[in-house]
Design a protein around this motif. Structure first.
Motif, PDB file in Angstrom:
ATOM      1  N   ILE A 194      36.583 -33.190  -3.109  1.00  0.00           N
ATOM      2  CA  ILE A 194      36.619 -32.242  -1.988  1.00  0.00           C
ATOM      3  C   ILE A 194      35.215 -31.748  -1.637  1.00  0.00           C
ATOM      4  O   ILE A 194      34.866 -31.588  -0.464  1.00  0.00           O
ATOM      5  N   TRP A 195      34.405 -31.543  -2.658  1.00  0.00           N
ATOM      6  CA  TRP A 195      33.027 -31.074  -2.399  1.00  0.00           C
ATOM      7  C   TRP A 195      32.298 -32.072  -1.500  1.00  0.00           C
ATOM      8  O   TRP A 195      31.722 -31.700  -0.484  1.00  0.00           O
ATOM      9  N   LEU A 196      32.375 -33.342  -1.867  1.00  0.00           N
ATOM     10  CA  LEU A 196      31.629 -34.350  -1.103  1.00  0.00           C
ATOM     11  C   LEU A 196      32.206 -34.498   0.306  1.00  0.00           C
ATOM     12  O   LEU A 196      31.462 -34.624   1.277  1.00  0.00           O
ATOM     13  N   TRP A 197      33.521 -34.453   0.404  1.00  0.00           N
ATOM     14  CA  TRP A 197      34.167 -34.527   1.724  1.00  0.00           C
ATOM     15  C   TRP A 197      33.696 -33.372   2.604  1.00  0.00           C
ATOM     16  O   TRP A 197      33.325 -33.572   3.764  1.00  0.00           O
ATOM     17  N   SER A 198      33.711 -32.151   2.060  1.00  0.00           N
ATOM     18  CA  SER A 198      33.395 -30.999   2.908  1.00  0.00           C
ATOM     19  C   SER A 198      31.899 -30.974   3.240  1.00  0.00           C
ATOM     20  O   SER A 198      31.516 -30.620   4.363  1.00  0.00           O
ATOM     21  N   LYS A 199      31.046 -31.372   2.311  1.00  0.00           N
ATOM     22  CA  LYS A 199      29.606 -31.406   2.625  1.00  0.00           C
ATOM     23  C   LYS A 199      29.318 -32.493   3.656  1.00  0.00           C
ATOM     24  O   LYS A 199      28.476 -32.317   4.531  1.00  0.00           O
ATOM     25  N   HIS A 200      29.997 -33.608   3.544  1.00  0.00           N
ATOM     26  CA  HIS A 200      29.817 -34.676   4.526  1.00  0.00           C
ATOM     27  C   HIS A 200      30.229 -34.179   5.919  1.00  0.00           C
ATOM     28  O   HIS A 200      29.550 -34.458   6.910  1.00  0.00           O
ATOM     29  N   ASN A 201      31.289 -33.406   6.000  1.00  0.00           N
ATOM     30  CA  ASN A 201      31.692 -32.853   7.304  1.00  0.00           C
ATOM     31  C   ASN A 201      30.660 -31.855   7.833  1.00  0.00           C
ATOM     32  O   ASN A 201      30.436 -31.772   9.048  1.00  0.00           O
ATOM     33  N   LEU A 202      30.031 -31.094   6.931  1.00  0.00           N
ATOM     34  CA  LEU A 202      28.961 -30.190   7.377  1.00  0.00           C
ATOM     35  C   LEU A 202      27.821 -30.985   7.991  1.00  0.00           C
ATOM     36  O   LEU A 202      27.276 -30.620   9.042  1.00  0.00           O
ATOM     37  N   ASN A 204      28.066 -33.982   9.287  1.00  0.00           N
ATOM     38  CA  ASN A 204      28.570 -34.512  10.569  1.00  0.00           C
ATOM     39  C   ASN A 204      28.422 -33.493  11.687  1.00  0.00           C
ATOM     40  O   ASN A 204      27.967 -33.826  12.787  1.00  0.00           O
ATOM     41  N   SER A 205      28.789 -32.254  11.423  1.00  0.00           N
ATOM     42  CA  SER A 205      28.764 -31.285  12.521  1.00  0.00           C
ATOM     43  C   SER A 205      27.321 -30.931  12.868  1.00  0.00           C
ATOM     44  O   SER A 205      27.001 -30.700  14.032  1.00  0.00           O
ATOM     45  N   ARG A 206      26.435 -30.935  11.867  1.00  0.00           N
ATOM     46  CA  ARG A 206      25.027 -30.667  12.158  1.00  0.00           C
ATOM     47  C   ARG A 206      24.416 -31.778  13.006  1.00  0.00           C
ATOM     48  O   ARG A 206      23.575 -31.545  13.865  1.00  0.00           O
ATOM     49  N   LEU A 207      24.867 -33.013  12.780  1.00  0.00           N
ATOM     50  CA  LEU A 207      24.241 -34.161  13.446  1.00  0.00           C
ATOM     51  C   LEU A 207      24.918 -34.570  14.746  1.00  0.00           C
ATOM     52  O   LEU A 207      24.403 -35.420  15.463  1.00  0.00           O
ATOM     53  N   ALA A 208      26.084 -33.992  15.045  1.00  0.00           N
ATOM     54  CA  ALA A 208      26.797 -34.396  16.257  1.00  0.00           C
ATOM     55  C   ALA A 208      25.874 -34.242  17.463  1.00  0.00           C
ATOM     56  O   ALA A 208      25.256 -33.200  17.657  1.00  0.00           O
ATOM     57  N   GLY A 209      25.735 -35.322  18.225  1.00  0.00           N
ATOM     58  CA  GLY A 209      24.910 -35.277  19.427  1.00  0.00           C
ATOM     59  C   GLY A 209      23.421 -35.479  19.182  1.00  0.00           C
ATOM     60  O   GLY A 209      22.635 -35.522  20.120  1.00  0.00           O
ATOM     61  N   SER A 210      23.021 -35.633  17.911  1.00  0.00           N
ATOM     62  CA  SER A 210      21.591 -35.827  17.623  1.00  0.00           C
ATOM     63  C   SER A 210      21.185 -37.288  17.833  1.00  0.00           C
ATOM     64  O   SER A 210      22.017 -38.142  18.111  1.00  0.00           O
ATOM     65  N   LEU A 211      19.892 -37.574  17.639  1.00  0.00           N
ATOM     66  CA  LEU A 211      19.374 -38.931  17.863  1.00  0.00           C
ATOM     67  C   LEU A 211      20.016 -39.973  16.955  1.00  0.00           C
ATOM     68  O   LEU A 211      20.148 -41.139  17.322  1.00  0.00           O
ATOM     69  N   SER A 212      20.384 -39.565  15.725  1.00  0.00           N
ATOM     70  CA  SER A 212      20.932 -40.540  14.783  1.00  0.00           C
ATOM     71  C   SER A 212      22.438 -40.735  14.990  1.00  0.00           C
ATOM     72  O   SER A 212      23.082 -41.459  14.243  1.00  0.00           O
ATOM     73  N   ASP A 213      22.995 -40.059  15.989  1.00  0.00           N
ATOM     74  CA  ASP A 213      24.429 -40.164  16.241  1.00  0.00           C
ATOM     75  C   ASP A 213      24.688 -41.386  17.138  1.00  0.00           C
ATOM     76  O   ASP A 213      24.180 -41.454  18.255  1.00  0.00           O
ATOM     77  N   ALA A 220      32.213 -36.552  14.093  1.00  0.00           N
ATOM     78  CA  ALA A 220      33.337 -35.643  14.320  1.00  0.00           C
ATOM     79  C   ALA A 220      33.921 -35.265  12.972  1.00  0.00           C
ATOM     80  O   ALA A 220      33.704 -35.972  11.984  1.00  0.00           O
ATOM     81  N   PRO A 221      34.673 -34.152  12.916  1.00  0.00           N
ATOM     82  CA  PRO A 221      35.339 -33.808  11.660  1.00  0.00           C
ATOM     83  C   PRO A 221      36.202 -34.974  11.203  1.00  0.00           C
ATOM     84  O   PRO A 221      36.881 -35.606  12.014  1.00  0.00           O
ATOM     85  N   TRP A 222      36.134 -35.275   9.927  1.00  0.00           N
ATOM     86  CA  TRP A 222      36.816 -36.450   9.382  1.00  0.00           C
ATOM     87  C   TRP A 222      37.752 -36.029   8.263  1.00  0.00           C
ATOM     88  O   TRP A 222      37.374 -35.175   7.483  1.00  0.00           O
ATOM     89  N   PRO A 223      38.963 -36.582   8.110  1.00  0.00           N
ATOM     90  CA  PRO A 223      39.562 -37.622   8.941  1.00  0.00           C
ATOM     91  C   PRO A 223      40.120 -37.055  10.253  1.00  0.00           C
ATOM     92  O   PRO A 223      40.622 -35.936  10.293  1.00  0.00           O
ATOM     93  N   SER A 224      40.026 -37.862  11.296  1.00  0.00           N
ATOM     94  CA  SER A 224      40.579 -37.463  12.596  1.00  0.00           C
ATOM     95  C   SER A 224      42.094 -37.337  12.468  1.00  0.00           C
ATOM     96  O   SER A 224      42.689 -37.902  11.553  1.00  0.00           O
ATOM     97  N   PRO A 225      42.721 -36.621  13.401  1.00  0.00           N
ATOM     98  CA  PRO A 225      44.194 -36.545  13.378  1.00  0.00           C
ATOM     99  C   PRO A 225      44.832 -37.942  13.448  1.00  0.00           C
ATOM    100  O   PRO A 225      45.906 -38.151  12.882  1.00  0.00           O
ATOM    101  N   ALA A 226      44.164 -38.885  14.103  1.00  0.00           N
ATOM    102  CA  ALA A 226      44.727 -40.239  14.176  1.00  0.00           C
ATOM    103  C   ALA A 226      44.766 -40.885  12.799  1.00  0.00           C
ATOM    104  O   ALA A 226      45.704 -41.616  12.467  1.00  0.00           O
ATOM    105  N   LEU A 227      43.751 -40.614  11.965  1.00  0.00           N
ATOM    106  CA  LEU A 227      43.733 -41.188  10.616  1.00  0.00           C
ATOM    107  C   LEU A 227      44.663 -40.425   9.680  1.00  0.00           C
ATOM    108  O   LEU A 227      45.317 -41.011   8.829  1.00  0.00           O
ATOM    109  N   CYS A 228      44.667 -39.110   9.800  1.00  0.00           N
ATOM    110  CA  CYS A 228      45.507 -38.293   8.917  1.00  0.00           C
ATOM    111  C   CYS A 228      46.004 -37.068   9.668  1.00  0.00           C
ATOM    112  O   CYS A 228      45.331 -36.031   9.710  1.00  0.00           O
TER     113      CYS A 228
END
Ligand code: FAD
Length: 265
Positions: A194-202, A204-213, A220-228
């Motif tokens: 859970i730690w790694l999942w939640s940090k990875h989402n942090l 993701n949200s920091r990088l959304a729309g950035s150059l590396s995106d 986007a927050p993961w997993p999407s509703p389509a995945l889970c």
């Protein structure tokens, strides 16, 4: 390779080709920027080799390369190891015994819409998520190693690697900040996933729309509703995660049974 054909893939699967490309890049490209490994760097490298050798859920031949490397590192109590010796071992000595870690980058689930996007960093996240899930499923696999009995063993190895070797230094600093803040609160292998999942989402949200995106694979927050679907819930109109369901999903998505051999050479 910009000339590579596009490989159709299913984002609900994890691809062995991505994991093997990650190990190839880690061992033959990223590590190569260090002439010798000594002291804390050597210890960090040993920890990463330990978690991969013991917990890698992919092809047995690849796991064996890492096991041989670990055996060699443990057997040689050297203060410092020249990088070339590691490379010789991975490249030549193992080939003699029929073991070989593919020497190419073949991104599948980690393909970017153009070169420079996704690829290695994507595969590194994927690899460490898988290792946290494998460790939770089989904690005995780290018995008789230096990491035995530490529920955060995979995360500590990752923290060391990202801070010391990962080519993106700014990423390393950010990750170290998060680890310094809360890694000591991880006391079970479930909390580690859970730690790694939640940090990875942090991240993701920091990088959304950035150059590396990658515009084709927006952060986007993961997993999407389509995945889970059941991972998401709404309370009083506010989105929250159902952590129990996230755990179920992580175990399934990053479990060995969800690994696809498609596109392997
Ligand atoms: P990635 O974020 O790389 O994710 C790879 C795959 O993991 C996704 O395709 C998805 O299948 C799955 N996934 C996504 N989110 C989660 C989640 N929460 N839990 C589990 N699985 C998930 N780049 C920067 O520009 N600045 C940084 O500070 C930075 N820090 C980084 C720190 C680390 C430790 C790493 C490994 C990478 C970092 N990067 C950073 C790179 C960045 O996070 C992405 O890896 C890169 O931009 C490629 O993004 P991607 O779209 O392939 O998805």
């Amino acid at each position: 390779h910009s000339t590579d054909p596009w490989r159709e893939f299913d984002s609900s699967k994890v691809y062995m080709a991505d994991l093997e490309s990650a190990l190839h890049y880690l061992l033959r490209v990223e590590l190569a920027t260090h002439n010798t490994l000594a002291g804390a760097e050597l210890k960090t490298f040993k920890n990463v080799v330990t978690v991969v050798a013991k917990l890698y859920p992919g092809r047995a031949s690849v796991k064996k390369v890492m096991e041989n490397l670990l055996e060699w590192l443990v057997r040689l109590p050297l203060e410092s190891i020249p990088y070339q010796a590691i490379l010789d071992l991975v490249d030549d000595k193992m080939r003699i015994s029929g073991l070989f870690l593919g020497a190419e980058l073949r991104w599948v689930g980690c393909q970017g819409s153009r070169p420079g996007l996704r690829g290695y960093p994507c595969s590194l996240w994927t690899l460490f998520h898988m290792l946290t899930v494998q460790y939770d499923a089989s904690p005995q696999l780290l018995a008789n190693t230096a990491l035995d009995g530490n529920p955060a063993a995979v995360l500590s190895a990752m923290r060391g690697y990202i801070g010391t070797f990962f080519g993106c230094e700014q990423c390393g600093r950010h990750f170290e900040e998060m680890a310094a803040q809360s890694l000591d609160q991880v006391t079970t292998t479930e909390e580690a996933m859970i730690w790694l999942w939640s940090k990875h989402n942090l991240v993701n949200s920091r990088l959304a729309g950035s150059l590396s995106d990658d515009p084709v694979f927006p952060k986007a927050p993961w997993p999407s509703p389509a995945l889970c679907h059941s991972c998401h819930q709404e309370k009083d109109g506010v989105h929250t995660w159902n952590q129990e369901q996230v755990l179920v999903f992580l175990r399934q998505h990053y479990g060995a049974a969800n690994l696809s051999p498609r596109y392997l050479p």
